[in-house]
Motif scaffolding. Structure first.
Motif, short mmCIF file in Angstrom:
data_model
loop_
_atom_site.label_atom_id
_atom_site.label_comp_id
_atom_site.label_asym_id
_atom_site.label_seq_id
_atom_site.Cartn_x
_atom_site.Cartn_y
_atom_site.Cartn_z
N GLY A 300 0.81 -1.21 0.00
CA GLY A 300 0.00 0.00 0.00
C GLY A 300 0.85 1.26 0.00
O GLY A 300 0.59 2.21 -0.76
N LEU A 301 1.87 1.29 0.85
CA LEU A 301 2.77 2.44 0.89
C LEU A 301 3.53 2.58 -0.42
O LEU A 301 3.80 3.69 -0.87
CB LEU A 301 3.75 2.30 2.07
CG LEU A 301 4.78 3.42 2.24
CD1 LEU A 301 4.10 4.78 2.36
CD2 LEU A 301 5.66 3.16 3.45
N CYS A 302 3.85 1.46 -1.04
CA CYS A 302 4.54 1.50 -2.32
C CYS A 302 3.73 2.29 -3.35
O CYS A 302 4.25 3.17 -4.04
CB CYS A 302 4.79 0.07 -2.81
SG CYS A 302 5.67 -0.04 -4.39
N GLU A 303 2.44 1.99 -3.46
CA GLU A 303 1.59 2.69 -4.42
C GLU A 303 1.40 4.16 -4.02
O GLU A 303 1.45 5.06 -4.86
CB GLU A 303 0.24 1.99 -4.54
CG GLU A 303 0.30 0.61 -5.19
CD GLU A 303 0.56 0.67 -6.69
OE1 GLU A 303 0.64 1.78 -7.25
OE2 GLU A 303 0.69 -0.40 -7.31
N ARG A 304 1.16 4.41 -2.73
CA ARG A 304 0.92 5.78 -2.28
C ARG A 304 2.15 6.66 -2.50
O ARG A 304 2.04 7.79 -2.98
CB ARG A 304 0.53 5.80 -0.80
CG ARG A 304 -0.87 5.28 -0.51
CD ARG A 304 -1.32 5.66 0.89
NE ARG A 304 -0.44 5.12 1.92
CZ ARG A 304 -0.56 3.90 2.44
NH1 ARG A 304 -1.51 3.08 2.00
NH2 ARG A 304 0.26 3.49 3.38
N ARG A 568 -8.31 5.81 -5.64
CA ARG A 568 -8.02 5.26 -4.32
C ARG A 568 -6.73 4.44 -4.41
O ARG A 568 -6.38 3.93 -5.47
CB ARG A 568 -9.14 4.35 -3.85
CG ARG A 568 -10.49 5.06 -3.70
CD ARG A 568 -11.58 4.04 -3.47
NE ARG A 568 -11.40 3.29 -2.24
CZ ARG A 568 -11.89 2.08 -2.02
NH1 ARG A 568 -12.54 1.45 -2.98
NH2 ARG A 568 -11.69 1.47 -0.87
N VAL A 569 -6.05 4.32 -3.29
CA VAL A 569 -4.86 3.48 -3.22
C VAL A 569 -5.26 2.18 -2.52
O VAL A 569 -5.76 2.22 -1.39
CB VAL A 569 -3.72 4.18 -2.46
CG1 VAL A 569 -2.53 3.23 -2.32
CG2 VAL A 569 -3.31 5.45 -3.19
N PRO A 570 -5.05 1.03 -3.15
CA PRO A 570 -5.45 -0.23 -2.50
C PRO A 570 -4.65 -0.48 -1.23
O PRO A 570 -3.57 0.09 -1.02
CB PRO A 570 -5.12 -1.29 -3.57
CG PRO A 570 -5.02 -0.55 -4.85
CD PRO A 570 -4.51 0.81 -4.49
#
Length: 599
Positions: A300-304, A568-570
């Motif tokens: 999740g942090l990777c995508e954000r 949205r970020v998964p």
């Protein structure tokens, strides 16, 4: 072979020079050397030379990697010597390998097979796979430190003993890693206590400590370990089970490492959150370097963070890479990194081990890495060439994180990695392997299986009562669905056991994940809870791309490319990283020393 090597690479590195005679002699060897020191070629080249001299049918060299990305990278790198020298073929078999390619490999086995522990386990369960593996002479286990301390390693140890029995014994085993301690324990895990040579070129000694804030970004605090020099120490392997020899390859490698605080005072953070400061700081670092690898702790942090970096840069300069992006996207990112086409990639542990990405000249670790060995592995992705200096920056998120990062960086500079603890006889793993052994052979003696298990190092002290209890778990109908029958001291597989082994082998947790499908192609995976909270028409970001949900079905989510809207970020559950007990003790000692220091 020698003429080609000198024309291509020049002189061999110390770990190659001292490893080749041991491997060529057929001995099992544990190679411990810094990243970018040529360990993989040290392991492969002697084996390639032997197979060119004595060609034979079937798989001869088996390479086992904990990560599919690492296996793919090794395969690409192997093509250089294999195309130049000829006579030897290599192939990759993992969960990403298409079914048609798997069938072709079984019909025409390559001399070198690159795989993962789980795919090797499945191969051992089928008749065609066992026939292809019966000819194996050498097993190379890369990044062995990632397997030794967990159940995945115990599972592999049993698989290797089953392979040893299948091949008639005498397997040569070669282990590779930059971060492992104590070497005697890792060598025992690798060989099951059989004789091994240990080549150590990774231990370092503290020679310098300095604090340098002059070159950091104007609001950053910095711990500078760039001037630390490395000297290698020999680790005595005399206590390995039976016999082991220690060889000191004396590799020298510096480390350019700093810890940065994004703000002078965490109690006075400008903007809405600390990320409003961290993202621009990372953008500045990216623009100062050719290729930057940004490591984070979860998907999740990777995508954000990738999205924040791109927003701060005013354009797409950073791609994401993690286990829930599609195979095609992961491979495209890996190829782009290798070719030097990408400016930055934000990744989880999927790019942590062994990947040879020559263009990466900076690693940014956001948050403390959660361990000394993990930190060294990640920073080692920068300057991953012989003679290059790994360069890393650890960016802290809050005061406690800053404390842990500083303590971790000091231990990284000293090469003081955590000790490896091998799990003691996990019985759930044993039960799975017992069913697999019975399914592969149809019937297996319980006494023979018990002795086989005890040859695996994690099960060296396995009590017969515990072994019998594990067998009851998979054979007693009152304890669940029986997978085998125990009759007259033999295990006989029940109908469906082989299919069950193929579907559920291994110890990687099976999280509830929904494939995201676009035009019949998987673009990634989504956590089931995220899917439950989503609706048709919602847009989300995955792999640094926007996707719109078109339909939510029982076992998949249909998507199309997103166009505008709020992305949205998964999130994915089960991503948290633990912290080794030794690191916790170091932090406690640091705090006590600071408390006792005169004000």
């Amino acid at each position: 072979m020698a003429a080609w090597f000198h024309a291509t690479y020049g002189a061999p590195t110390p770990v190659q020079e001292q490893g080749w005679p041991e491997i060529a002699a057929g001995r099992s060897v544990l190679l411990c050397a810094p990243t970018g020191s040529g360990k993989t070629l040290a392991a492969f080249l002697a084996a390639i030379d032997r197979e060119r001299r004595q060609p034979a049918a079937g798989v001869r060299v088996l390479y086992v990697s904990p990560l599919r990305a690492l296996g793919n990278d090794v395969h690409r790198n192997l093509e250089i010597p294999l195309q130049a020298l000829g006579g030897v073929r290599a192939a990759v078999r993992t969960g990403d390998t298409p079914a048609a390619e798997r069938r072709r490999q079984l019909r025409q086995p390559p001399q070198i097979l690159i795989t993962t522990p789980e795919s090797l386990f499945i191969l051992l369960g089928g008749e065609a796979g066992r026939a292809a593996l019966r000819t194996v002479r050498t097993v190379i286990v890369d990044e062995i430190h990632a397997l030794v301390p967990n159940k995945r390693g115990a599972h592999l140890a049993l698989t290797l003993e089953r392979l040893e029995e299948l091949t008639g014994g005498g397997l040569q085993r070669v282990g590779l890693s930059a971060t492992q301690r104590p070497l005697a324990e890792v060598a025992n895990f690798l060989t099951g206590g059989r004789p091994a040579s240990v080549i150590d070129a990774a231990r370092t000694r503290e020679t310098a400590r300095s604090i340098d804030a002059a070159r950091t970004r104007e609001t950053a605090r910095s711990i500078d370990a760039a001037r630390t020099r490395e000297t290698a120490r020999s680790i005595d392997a005399a206590r390995t089970r039976e016999t082991a020899r220690s060889i000191d390859a004396r590799a020298m490698r510096a480390l350019d490492l700093r810890v940065l605080a994004p703000v002078p005072d965490f109690g006075d953070v400008p903007g809405d959150s600390i990320w409003d400061t961290i993202a621009p700081q990372i953008v500045d670092l990216i623009r100062q370097h050719r290729t930057t690898l940004v490591f984070v702790s979860n998907r999740g942090l990777c995508e954000r963070l990738a999205a924040r970096i791109n927003a701060a840069a005013g354009g797409t300069i950073c791609q994401s890479h993690h286990g829930s992006t599609s195979r095609e996207l992961r491979e495209a990112v890996e190829a782009g990194l290798k070719a030097g086409r990408l400016k930055a990639v934000c990744a989880t542990g999927t790019l942590e081990f062994g990947i040879d990405i020559g263009s990466v000249d900076l690693v940014v670790q956001v948050e403390a890495p959660g361990g000394v060995a993990r930190g060294l592995q990640r920073v080692g992705r920068a300057g991953h060439q012989v003679g290059a200096t790994p360069k890393g920056r650890i960016i802290a998120k809050h005061p406690g994180d800053l404390l842990e990062a500083v303590v971790t960086a000091a231990a990284m500079r000293d090469g003081d990695i955590e000790a490896t603890a091998v799990p003691r006889a996990p019985l759930d793993v044993l039960a799975q392997q017992a069913v697999a052994a019975a399914a592969a052979a149809g019937e297996v003696s319980a006494d023979d299986l018990y002795e086989l298990c005890r040859r695996a190092y994690p099960y060296r002290d396995l009590a017969r009562a515990d072994f019998d209890a594990a067998l009851r778990l998979v054979s007693d109908a009152s304890l669940g669905v029986p997978r085998v029958d125990v009759v007259d001291g033999a295990l006989r597989a029940r109908a469906g056991a082989r299919s069950l082994v193929a579907r559920s082998g291994g110890t990687i947790p099976d999280h509830g994940l929904y494939p995201a499908i676009f035009e019949g192609r998987r673009v990634g995976e989504l956590d089931e809870e995220f899917v439950y909270e989503s609706r048709v028409g919602d847009t989300f970001v995955l792999g640094s791309s926007s996707w719109r949900i078109e339909a939510i079905q029982a076992d998949r989510v249909l998507v199309s490319p997103g166009r505008g809207g709020m992305n949205r970020v998964p999130f994915w559950h089960g991503d948290g990283l633990g912290r080794p007990a030794e690191l916790g003790e170091r932090i406690g000692a640091f705090l006590r020393a600071a408390q006792e220091r005169p004000s």
